[in-house]
Design a protein around this motif. Sequence first.
Motif, mmCIF file in Angstrom:
data_model
loop_
_atom_site.group_PDB
_atom_site.id
_atom_site.type_symbol
_atom_site.label_atom_id
_atom_site.label_comp_id
_atom_site.label_asym_id
_atom_site.label_seq_id
_atom_site.Cartn_x
_atom_site.Cartn_y
_atom_site.Cartn_z
ATOM 1 N N UNK A 176 19.305 7.946 -7.383
ATOM 2 C CA UNK A 176 18.502 7.783 -8.601
ATOM 3 C C UNK A 176 17.088 8.303 -8.372
ATOM 4 N N UNK A 177 16.516 7.998 -7.221
ATOM 5 C CA UNK A 177 15.159 8.472 -6.916
ATOM 6 C C UNK A 177 15.126 9.993 -6.801
ATOM 7 N N UNK A 178 16.138 10.579 -6.162
ATOM 8 C CA UNK A 178 16.210 12.038 -6.076
ATOM 9 C C UNK A 178 16.234 12.641 -7.478
ATOM 10 N N UNK A 211 14.457 0.929 -7.330
ATOM 11 C CA UNK A 211 14.108 2.349 -7.341
ATOM 12 C C UNK A 211 12.631 2.524 -7.687
ATOM 13 N N UNK A 212 12.142 1.740 -8.633
ATOM 14 C CA UNK A 212 10.724 1.819 -8.993
ATOM 15 C C UNK A 212 9.844 1.449 -7.791
ATOM 16 N N UNK A 213 10.260 0.417 -7.057
ATOM 17 C CA UNK A 213 9.502 0.016 -5.870
ATOM 18 C C UNK A 213 9.572 1.084 -4.789
ATOM 19 N N UNK A 214 10.750 1.664 -4.613
ATOM 20 C CA UNK A 214 10.915 2.719 -3.619
ATOM 21 C C UNK A 214 10.052 3.925 -3.960
ATOM 22 N N UNK A 215 9.985 4.277 -5.246
ATOM 23 C CA UNK A 215 9.169 5.413 -5.668
ATOM 24 C C UNK A 215 7.690 5.153 -5.416
ATOM 25 N N UNK A 234 3.991 9.498 8.558
ATOM 26 C CA UNK A 234 4.355 8.156 9.004
ATOM 27 C C UNK A 234 5.218 7.426 7.982
ATOM 28 N N UNK A 235 5.995 8.139 7.194
ATOM 29 C CA UNK A 235 6.951 7.489 6.324
ATOM 30 C C UNK A 235 6.534 7.361 4.883
ATOM 31 N N UNK A 236 5.212 7.456 4.594
ATOM 32 C CA UNK A 236 4.794 7.328 3.212
ATOM 33 C C UNK A 236 5.202 8.558 2.414
ATOM 34 N N UNK A 237 5.290 8.409 1.096
ATOM 35 C CA UNK A 237 5.663 9.533 0.238
ATOM 36 C C UNK A 237 4.402 10.315 -0.125
ATOM 37 N N UNK A 238 4.533 11.620 -0.113
ATOM 38 C CA UNK A 238 3.416 12.486 -0.476
ATOM 39 C C UNK A 238 3.245 12.514 -1.989
ATOM 40 N N UNK A 239 2.049 12.867 -2.472
ATOM 41 C CA UNK A 239 1.850 13.038 -3.914
ATOM 42 C C UNK A 239 2.766 14.106 -4.459
ATOM 43 N N UNK A 240 2.989 14.123 -5.790
ATOM 44 C CA UNK A 240 3.933 15.074 -6.388
ATOM 45 C C UNK A 240 3.642 16.535 -6.076
ATOM 46 N N UNK A 241 2.365 16.887 -5.863
ATOM 47 C CA UNK A 241 2.042 18.286 -5.655
ATOM 48 C C UNK A 241 1.912 18.661 -4.177
#
Length: 259
Positions: A176-178, A211-215, A234-241
């Motif tokens: 779902x996140x993908x 999924x919202x929390x994961x995002x 270190x595991x965090x998600x990068x910004x959209x750009x």
Amino acid sequence: MSPLPATVPAIVRTRIRAAVHRPSRLARLSRQEAEDRSLVFRLLSLLLQYPDSELTLHRTELTDRVRSLNPSSTAGHLADFVTWFTSQDPQVLERHYVEVFDLRRKSSLYLTYYLHGDTRRRGMALLTLANRYKAAGWDIDGGELPDHLPVVLEFAALAGPGAGEAPLRQHCRGLDLIHRSLQAVDSPYHHLVAALLTLLPPPTEADEEAVAKLAAEGPPNEEVGLDPYGAYGHGEFAPPDAFVPPLPAPPTSRTKGLR
């Protein structure tokens, strides 16, 4: 519906093969329905692989197979994708694939990452998944990890409904996140993940919240002795750009042997 021609399976780089054929079909599916479902999983597996020269050479053949599917929301998503896929220059396809799947963590195709992140538990999850394949009579002969989505889809196609699709159901939140991530960057590949989601149980309220929390927060994180990749290592998600390479699975002696 006729099976894929002999030339198409040759381009499956995941190279999963049946050592023992033990199909598992849900009681509610007829034999034809199970075969049609298997064909859809195989098409998704092929179309979600890197669009190298061998795959793009068979674009017309794959498109014909997609357009032969019985009308459904699943088939509609696949048709939307192949319309774009067949109209693009091969170099454009290659560049787009790398940008959305190899350089963006929120749309990485390695499913255990979303459940376990960069932790030691991911190594165990990979081993468990590989053992599931072997227990079902399947073996991996290729360079990809067992949680790579095209590999998981090929297993679902070959092993059949039920046990064959269990890994997909287990990782439905990551899928779902993908899908959301691909939609956010307007990638036509979101049609393929949307097609896959139509074949899985609908999300529950708990799934939507997870999924919202994961995002927002990303998956679990833990130091496992891997070199970081820049500011987002270190595991965090990068910004959209931001484009950053996903971390590989934690190395273990067992997962190294999956060749």
